[in-house]
Design a protein around this motif. Sequence first.
Motif, short mmCIF file in Angstrom:
data_model
loop_
_atom_site.label_atom_id
_atom_site.label_comp_id
_atom_site.label_asym_id
_atom_site.label_seq_id
_atom_site.Cartn_x
_atom_site.Cartn_y
_atom_site.Cartn_z
N GLY A 202 39.24 41.99 39.47
CA GLY A 202 40.50 41.83 38.76
C GLY A 202 41.57 42.78 39.25
N ALA A 203 42.75 42.62 38.68
CA ALA A 203 43.90 43.49 38.92
C ALA A 203 44.88 43.23 37.78
CB ALA A 203 44.54 43.22 40.27
N SER A 204 45.96 43.99 37.75
CA SER A 204 46.92 43.86 36.65
C SER A 204 47.64 42.53 36.66
CB SER A 204 47.94 45.01 36.71
OG SER A 204 48.62 44.99 37.96
N GLU A 205 47.74 41.89 37.82
CA GLU A 205 48.38 40.59 37.94
C GLU A 205 47.56 39.70 38.85
OE1 GLU A 205 52.86 40.54 38.43
OE2 GLU A 205 52.42 42.58 39.10
N GLU A 206 47.66 38.38 38.64
CA GLU A 206 46.93 37.43 39.48
C GLU A 206 47.32 37.58 40.95
OE1 GLU A 206 44.41 34.40 40.74
OE2 GLU A 206 44.50 35.36 38.76
N ARG A 207 48.62 37.77 41.22
CA ARG A 207 49.07 37.83 42.61
C ARG A 207 48.60 39.09 43.32
NH1 ARG A 207 55.50 39.36 42.60
NH2 ARG A 207 55.48 40.91 40.92
N ARG A 208 48.08 40.06 42.59
CA ARG A 208 47.57 41.28 43.20
C ARG A 208 46.04 41.24 43.35
NH1 ARG A 208 51.15 46.19 40.62
NH2 ARG A 208 49.62 47.40 41.78
N ARG A 209 45.45 40.05 43.19
CA ARG A 209 44.00 39.90 43.30
C ARG A 209 43.63 39.22 44.61
NH1 ARG A 209 43.08 37.26 37.29
NH2 ARG A 209 43.61 39.12 36.07
N VAL A 286 34.45 48.13 46.46
CA VAL A 286 35.45 47.24 47.05
C VAL A 286 36.31 46.73 45.90
CG1 VAL A 286 35.88 45.21 48.48
CG2 VAL A 286 33.80 46.56 48.83
N THR A 287 37.61 46.93 45.99
CA THR A 287 38.44 46.71 44.82
C THR A 287 39.86 46.34 45.18
OG1 THR A 287 39.27 47.82 42.81
CG2 THR A 287 39.00 49.17 44.76
N ASN A 288 40.55 45.74 44.23
CA ASN A 288 41.99 45.65 44.29
C ASN A 288 42.57 46.99 43.82
OD1 ASN A 288 42.16 42.73 44.99
ND2 ASN A 288 41.23 42.46 42.97
N ASP A 289 43.88 47.08 43.72
CA ASP A 289 44.53 48.30 43.22
C ASP A 289 44.33 48.37 41.71
OD1 ASP A 289 46.12 50.49 42.77
OD2 ASP A 289 48.01 49.44 43.07
N THR A 290 43.35 49.14 41.27
CA THR A 290 42.93 49.14 39.87
C THR A 290 42.65 50.56 39.37
OG1 THR A 290 40.59 48.93 40.47
CG2 THR A 290 41.83 46.87 40.13
N PHE A 307 45.43 45.96 48.87
CA PHE A 307 46.72 46.06 48.19
C PHE A 307 47.56 44.84 48.52
CE2 PHE A 307 44.99 50.22 48.50
CZ PHE A 307 45.44 50.91 47.38
N LEU A 308 47.91 44.07 47.49
CA LEU A 308 48.63 42.81 47.67
C LEU A 308 49.90 42.81 46.83
CD1 LEU A 308 45.53 40.43 47.37
CD2 LEU A 308 46.56 41.31 49.48
N ALA A 309 50.81 41.91 47.17
CA ALA A 309 52.05 41.70 46.41
C ALA A 309 52.84 43.00 46.29
CB ALA A 309 51.74 41.08 45.04
N THR A 310 53.03 43.51 45.08
CA THR A 310 53.83 44.71 44.88
C THR A 310 53.05 46.00 45.13
OG1 THR A 310 53.29 44.66 42.53
CG2 THR A 310 55.34 43.58 43.21
N ALA A 311 51.75 45.91 45.29
CA ALA A 311 50.92 47.11 45.46
C ALA A 311 50.90 47.53 46.93
CB ALA A 311 49.49 46.84 44.99
N GLN A 312 50.99 48.84 47.16
CA GLN A 312 50.88 49.35 48.53
C GLN A 312 50.19 50.71 48.50
OE1 GLN A 312 54.38 50.54 50.61
NE2 GLN A 312 55.40 51.35 48.82
N PRO A 313 49.41 51.01 49.54
CA PRO A 313 48.60 52.24 49.51
C PRO A 313 49.40 53.53 49.63
CG PRO A 313 48.33 51.10 51.61
CD PRO A 313 49.11 50.18 50.72
N LEU A 330 52.25 41.76 56.96
CA LEU A 330 53.38 40.84 56.81
C LEU A 330 54.66 41.65 56.63
CD1 LEU A 330 51.81 38.30 54.27
CD2 LEU A 330 52.09 37.98 56.74
N ASP A 331 55.75 41.17 57.21
CA ASP A 331 57.02 41.88 57.07
C ASP A 331 57.50 41.91 55.63
OD1 ASP A 331 57.09 42.33 59.78
OD2 ASP A 331 58.35 40.59 60.23
N CYS A 332 57.09 40.94 54.81
CA CYS A 332 57.57 40.86 53.43
C CYS A 332 56.78 41.75 52.48
CB CYS A 332 57.53 39.42 52.93
SG CYS A 332 55.87 38.68 52.98
N HIS A 333 55.73 42.38 52.95
CA HIS A 333 54.91 43.22 52.07
C HIS A 333 55.34 44.68 52.16
CE1 HIS A 333 51.38 45.62 50.80
NE2 HIS A 333 51.32 44.69 49.87
N PRO A 334 55.44 45.38 51.01
CA PRO A 334 55.22 44.91 49.63
C PRO A 334 56.44 44.17 49.11
CG PRO A 334 55.84 47.22 49.59
CD PRO A 334 55.76 46.84 51.04
N CYS A 335 56.20 43.22 48.20
CA CYS A 335 57.31 42.46 47.65
C CYS A 335 57.91 43.23 46.47
CB CYS A 335 56.87 41.07 47.22
SG CYS A 335 55.49 41.02 46.07
#
Length: 569
Positions: A202-209, A286-290, A307-313, A330-335
Motif C-alpha cells: 500500500g501507500a497513501s494514494e493509489e497512484r503512489r503504489r 520492499v515497499t512504496n514510500d510508507t 517512489f512514484l507520482a509525487t513521492a521522491q527519495p 521520466l522527465d515528469c517525475h515527481p509530479c
Amino acid sequence: MNLLLVNLTRFGDLLQTQPVVHGLRAQGHRVGLVCLENFAGAAALLEGVDHVAALPGSALLAGVQPGGDWRACTAGLMEWTGRLRGAYAHDAVLNLTATLGGRLLGRLLAGDDGELRGFGLDPFGFGVNADPWSAFLQASTRQRGCSPFNLVDLFRMAAGVGSVDPVYALRAPEPDALAEAGVRLAQAAPPEHAGYVAMQLGASEERRRWPVARFAALAARLWRELRLVPVLLGAGGERKLGERLRAALAEDAGTSSAAPAPCIDLIGATSLPQLAATLRHVRLLVTNDTGTMHLAAGLDVPVLAIFLATAQPWDTGPYRQDCCCLEPALDCHPCPFGAPCPHAERCRQVISADTAFGLAHGQLTTGRWPQANPASDAPREARVWRTLREADVSLAAAAVPASTPAMAGRGFMDLASLSGHEGEDRTRWIRLQRHFYRQFLDRAPARSGGQPDQAVLAIRPPQSPCVLSEALRARAVDELRQADALLHLMGEQGGLLKVRPSDMAKSRFLGTVSRVQALWDNSALFNVLGHLWLCESQGAGGTLDSVLALAAAYRGLARAWLEHLSPSA
C-alpha cells in the motif's frame, strides 16, 4: 530544560522526528511529545521521550464543525492542556507542525510569556518561524518537488540540533515480542525456506503504489531462486491488495505448472509493536514510500523503496545508510501535488519486477546493491539511488560541487546514483540547491529593527565549474538576473521611501515586492523561494528596514548563484 515537542503529523513523519529527540537529549534537555491520539502508538517506538501527550484531534475537530459544540470543544482543550501541564511541566515548546492548528496549539501550550520555537504566531495571528530553516521546512512542504533535503534533516535544522550527529535508531522491540513474531513467522513458513522478505503493497494514494502484479512477480522469483518467503505487511484497509497478490501467485503457478510461491499475509494483523518485531526478522523490506519504510530504517532493516507520482527519495527517502531507492526515469517525475496526471500514471508501469529483483538479489546474496549495467533496461526504467551520509559522498565526480566546511548541519542524508544518473541536469541542479540553500539558510532570521546594510552571510560558490547543460544554465541565469534586478530596485525604492514617504512610493515598493514573489512562484527552478520569501517577509516584523535587510540577503543568494553559473554576470 524540559522541552515539549509538538508534532501533529502521521505515522511516518512522527517516526522521522527520532533524530530531533536524540539531538535534544544530547543537548541536555528532557523531551515531552504532543502527538495525535491515533498515532500515540507510534510515539511509543521513539527512543528518549520522557512523556507522551496524546491530543484527541478527531474529537476537537468535531466540536468546531457545523453542528458541533465549540464551547465544549474549547473547554475540553483547556482541560487537556491543564492535565498536560500537571503531568509534564515544560519550560519551552518546540512546534514542528506548520499548520494553523499546530501554531495555535503551540502558542497555547507556551502561554503568553513562554518560549515558542519552530512554528509560531505573532500577536496579530500571522504565522512566524523561528529561523530560515523553519521557513524553508514550511516552504518545501508546500513545494515537495523542490526540496533537495531529506525531511529528517529539515526537522533537525528547524529544531536547532543540526550540529549534533543524527541518530535514527528507534526503540528496539521487547524480547518477548521478538520471540512471538519469530514463532508466528516460522509456523507459517514452509520448512525449506531460507528467510523472509517483507513487502508493503500500500501507500497513501493509489497512484503512489507500485502495481500488485509487479510485487507478485518479485515475490515469486525471490521464492524460486532464493527460497525467501514474502511477508505482506500493511493496515487493515489494504487487505484486498494482499488478496490480489495471493491470486497473482496462484495464477503464476498455474502457467508454470509449479507449486504457488508461499506467502505470509499479515496485512491488518499486527499492532505497531508486532509490526516492529516482525520487521526485525526479515532480511529486506520492499515497499512504496510508507511509514513502514521509516520504521524499518529506524530498526536498521535494509530497504528497497519505490517512489512514484509525487513521492521522491530526495526528501522522503529512508533515513538509513545503504538503503536503495528507485524512482521512474521520466522527465515528469515527481509530479506536482494537486494536479491530475497527463500521462495516465505512466510512472507506475515503468519500473519492472526484473529491475527490482536484480537489486534485491545483489543485496541479499552479496550484501551490496549492484551498479546497473548501462546496457540493461534498468537505467532506462529507473533512477536507482543508494542512501548514504553526506560526508561519504565522493567529490571527485564532476557533477558534485565541493562542499564547504562552514556549512551548518552534520551528516545530512544524501543519495549516490547506481544507475548512471549522477550526470543528469536534474541531479546536478539538486546538488547546486543543496550547496547554495545550506549556506543561505544558516543566516540569522530577519527581525524588526534589522538594517538593510547589515552584514549578509557570504555564500561561497562550488569549487567545481558549472556542469549544467547550456539550456538549463541559460534558463537559470535569466531568472536569477530578473530576481537580482527586482531586488536591487526594491532596495532603491525602499531607500527613497525612507527619505520621501508617500502613498505612490509605498505602492511602487509593494508592487516590486509582489513581482519578486510572482517571479519565483512561477519558476520551476526557484519556486520554493516564492513561499520562503512570503514566510520570511511576513515574519520580518513589518518594518521597512527589516524587509530591506531580507531583500539584501536574497539578492546575495541570487548574485552568488549567478557568479557560479555566469562568472561575467
